[in-house]
Scaffold this motif. Structure first.
Motif, short mmCIF file in Angstrom:
data_model
loop_
_atom_site.label_atom_id
_atom_site.label_comp_id
_atom_site.label_asym_id
_atom_site.label_seq_id
_atom_site.Cartn_x
_atom_site.Cartn_y
_atom_site.Cartn_z
N ARG A 105 44.25 35.76 28.68
CA ARG A 105 45.12 36.22 29.03
C ARG A 105 46.60 34.48 29.40
NH1 ARG A 105 43.15 38.73 32.84
NH2 ARG A 105 40.62 39.23 33.07
N VAL A 120 51.64 37.17 38.80
CA VAL A 120 51.80 36.79 39.73
C VAL A 120 51.18 34.98 40.41
CG1 VAL A 120 49.02 36.33 41.39
CG2 VAL A 120 49.42 37.87 40.19
N LYS A 155 39.86 32.48 36.07
CA LYS A 155 39.93 33.43 35.20
C LYS A 155 40.00 33.03 33.66
CE LYS A 155 42.14 37.57 37.98
NZ LYS A 155 43.78 39.03 37.31
N TYR A 161 36.17 40.63 30.98
CA TYR A 161 36.25 42.53 31.60
C TYR A 161 35.68 42.47 32.84
CZ TYR A 161 31.79 43.24 29.85
OH TYR A 161 30.20 43.52 29.74
N GLY A 163 36.05 42.37 35.47
CA GLY A 163 35.48 41.36 36.96
C GLY A 163 35.05 40.45 36.59
N LYS A 164 33.76 40.45 35.15
CA LYS A 164 33.31 38.90 34.68
C LYS A 164 34.01 38.19 34.24
CE LYS A 164 29.80 42.56 33.08
NZ LYS A 164 29.97 43.35 33.60
N GLN A 166 35.48 36.04 36.04
CA GLN A 166 36.52 34.99 37.52
C GLN A 166 36.12 34.64 38.19
OE1 GLN A 166 39.04 39.14 38.36
NE2 GLN A 166 39.33 38.94 36.03
N GLU A 190 45.02 31.59 38.43
CA GLU A 190 45.97 32.84 39.59
C GLU A 190 45.96 33.09 41.26
OE1 GLU A 190 45.63 36.37 36.94
OE2 GLU A 190 45.81 36.87 38.62
N LEU A 192 45.66 34.30 44.63
CA LEU A 192 44.82 35.17 45.23
C LEU A 192 45.57 35.60 46.12
CD1 LEU A 192 42.32 36.90 45.52
CD2 LEU A 192 42.04 35.27 47.68
N LEU A 193 46.28 37.20 45.49
CA LEU A 193 47.18 37.71 47.00
C LEU A 193 46.70 38.94 47.32
CD1 LEU A 193 50.27 38.62 44.16
CD2 LEU A 193 49.94 36.35 45.41
N LEU A 195 47.04 42.11 48.78
CA LEU A 195 47.87 43.53 47.75
C LEU A 195 47.57 44.96 48.87
CD1 LEU A 195 45.39 43.70 44.77
CD2 LEU A 195 47.08 42.30 44.90
N GLU A 198 46.82 48.88 43.83
CA GLU A 198 46.82 48.36 42.47
C GLU A 198 47.32 50.46 42.03
OE1 GLU A 198 44.12 45.89 40.65
OE2 GLU A 198 42.95 45.78 42.70
N HIS A 221 39.15 48.84 43.21
CA HIS A 221 38.00 48.02 42.90
C HIS A 221 36.96 48.38 43.46
CE1 HIS A 221 41.07 47.86 40.09
NE2 HIS A 221 41.21 47.62 39.13
N GLY A 224 35.29 44.08 41.87
CA GLY A 224 35.99 43.71 40.18
C GLY A 224 35.91 44.69 39.28
#
Ligand code: ATP
Ligand code: MG
Length: 389
Positions: A105, A120, A155, A161, A163-164, A166, A190, A192-193, A195, A198, A221, A224
């Motif tokens: 990442r 982000v 993250k 993957y 959402g794991k 995080q 990151e 948190l936006l 949204l 997506e 989602h 996650g």
């Protein structure tokens, strides 16, 4: 030299993405050898051959490279070194260089930001000198100061993957304990936006520099994990156009040869930028599974075509599609009532052949085909509801 049907192709990874690659390859007359350390798996179960060894096992890699005309991967966490070793023996797609960026990442964000793609606001959080105090942790922020990022999501940089890896945090104290919870492995923090939605775009880029983007998927989602993809995405034509252009540019900047998925965040009107890149995957993607039933060429056939140096297929799609993931949770009361899916003539069921149905585990999906997104979505949700009870 193009690789023609009849040839043996190699695949790193035993999961469902590899299974769907293997099915596409086999239906075109290729054979597949899977390298995967697990005893059994969705792709190794159907491939012509299964080499059961570690991804870094030198003997296994040499054997795979000698037996196969080309090798690809179904997951980004394959050691880049394995791809480098294989490239000494046969065609490899994607290359170690793009996998290296997409599997980390921090490198991914730095690559995107350095090339002018909107990301982000984030900070790199990593331990300097094995410190246990956050203020001694090396922080590189882009472009915000750390306090401006809260509330935020921490993250882990590698091996996350669905959402794991995080954790949501709202202040420095929570960040510190979340970071400790990640064993103080390098992380990205990151903002948190909020949204609006997506979307994602799967692109295919060949060794001939030709590039083709599939229709844009709108993704929802749950916890996650991708739950539903709606295609075409219900966003403005300008966003569709922009997302496809950005995805193609990313594939080109990365000099990626293979299938690549770019996940985007769509921000509410008034935000400085409407589209931000969330992350990239250097392979077919869950949000592209609809291409199997809804497009002239599936994302997996494109993966085969690119690896074999034959021209890309058409990404054209007629009508609309909605894909729904089937997670292991659905098996809690026993085998789901498949007749609820199978009784519909324009719904396609895909099960990955996994033996244990653990909660959160991707066991399969179904795709509803219809003339409009509204019709596809309505039927997809009806089926989802009927499977749940
Ligand atoms: P996968 O590999 O399955 O795509 P992942 O573990 O890499 O998942 P991300 O794509 O980073 O996870 O995040 C999963 C989901 O969490 C996103 O699709 C989005 O719904 C939400 N999310 C992640 N980051 C943010 C953010 N900065 N602001 C708002 N929501 C976010
Ligand atoms: Mg994601």
């Amino acid at each position: 030299m193009n690789i023609m049907p009849g040839a043996m192709l190699g695949l790193l990874g035993g999961g469902q993405l590899g299974r769907m690659f293997t099915m596409a390859a086999q239906s075109m007359g290729y054979r597949v050898t899977v390298l995967d350390p697990a005893d059994e798996g969705p792709s190794s179960g159907i491939a012509e051959r299964h080499l059961r060894a570690d991804y870094l096992d030198g003997d296994a890699l040499r054997e795979l490279g000698a037996a196969c005309a080309g090798v690809t991967t179904e997951f980004e966490n394959v050691p880049a070194e394995s791809l480098r070793i294989l490239a000494e023996h046969c065609v490899v797609s994607p290359a170690a260089s793009s996998v290296t960026v997409a599997q980390n990442r921090i490198l991914e964000k730095q690559f995107l930001a350095a090339n002018g793609f909107g990301v982000v606001p984030y900070a790199v959080i990593q331990n300097s000198r094995n410190s246990h105090k956050l203020d001694e942790v090396l922080l590189q922020t882009h472009p915000e100061r750390l306090p401006d990022l809260f509330p935020a999501i921490l993250k882990v940089s590698r091996f996350g993957y669905d959402g794991k890896g995080q954790v949501r945090v709202t202040n420095a104290t929570e960040l510190d304990s979340a970071f400790t919870g990640m064993n103080r492995e390098p992380c990205v923090l990151e903002q948190l936006l909020q949204l609006e939605s997506e979307v994602s775009v799967v692109v295919a880029r060949g060794f001939d520099d030709k590039v083709a983007a599939f229709p844009v998927a709108e993704n929802q989602h749950r916890h996650g994990i991708l739950d539903i993809s709606i295609i075409p995405a219900r966003v403005s034509p300008a966003i569709i156009e922009n997302a496809r252009e950005i995805a193609i540019q990313i594939a080109e900047k990365l000099d990626h040869r293979g299938v690549l998925c770019v996940e985007f965040f769509v921000l509410p009107d008034g935000a400085p930028s409407k589209l931000l890149v969330n992350e990239i995957a250097p392979r077919p993607h869950n949000s592209g599974h609809y291409t199997i039933d809804a497009c002239v060429t599936s994302q997996f056939e494109q993966q085969v075509r690119i690896l074999c140096g034959v021209p890309l297929g058409s990404t054209a799609m007629r009508g609309a599609a909605v894909m729904v993931n089937l997670l292991g949770d659905l098996w809690q009361q026993g085998e789901p009532r498949w007749e609820q899916v199978l009784r519909h003539p324009s719904v396609k069921l895909h099960l990955y052949g996994k033996l244990a149905a653990r909660p959160g585990r991707k066991m399969g999906h179904y795709t509803v085909l219809a003339e409009t997104t509204e019709a596809a979505l309505q039927l997809a949700l009806e089926i989802k509801q009927s499977l749940a009870c």
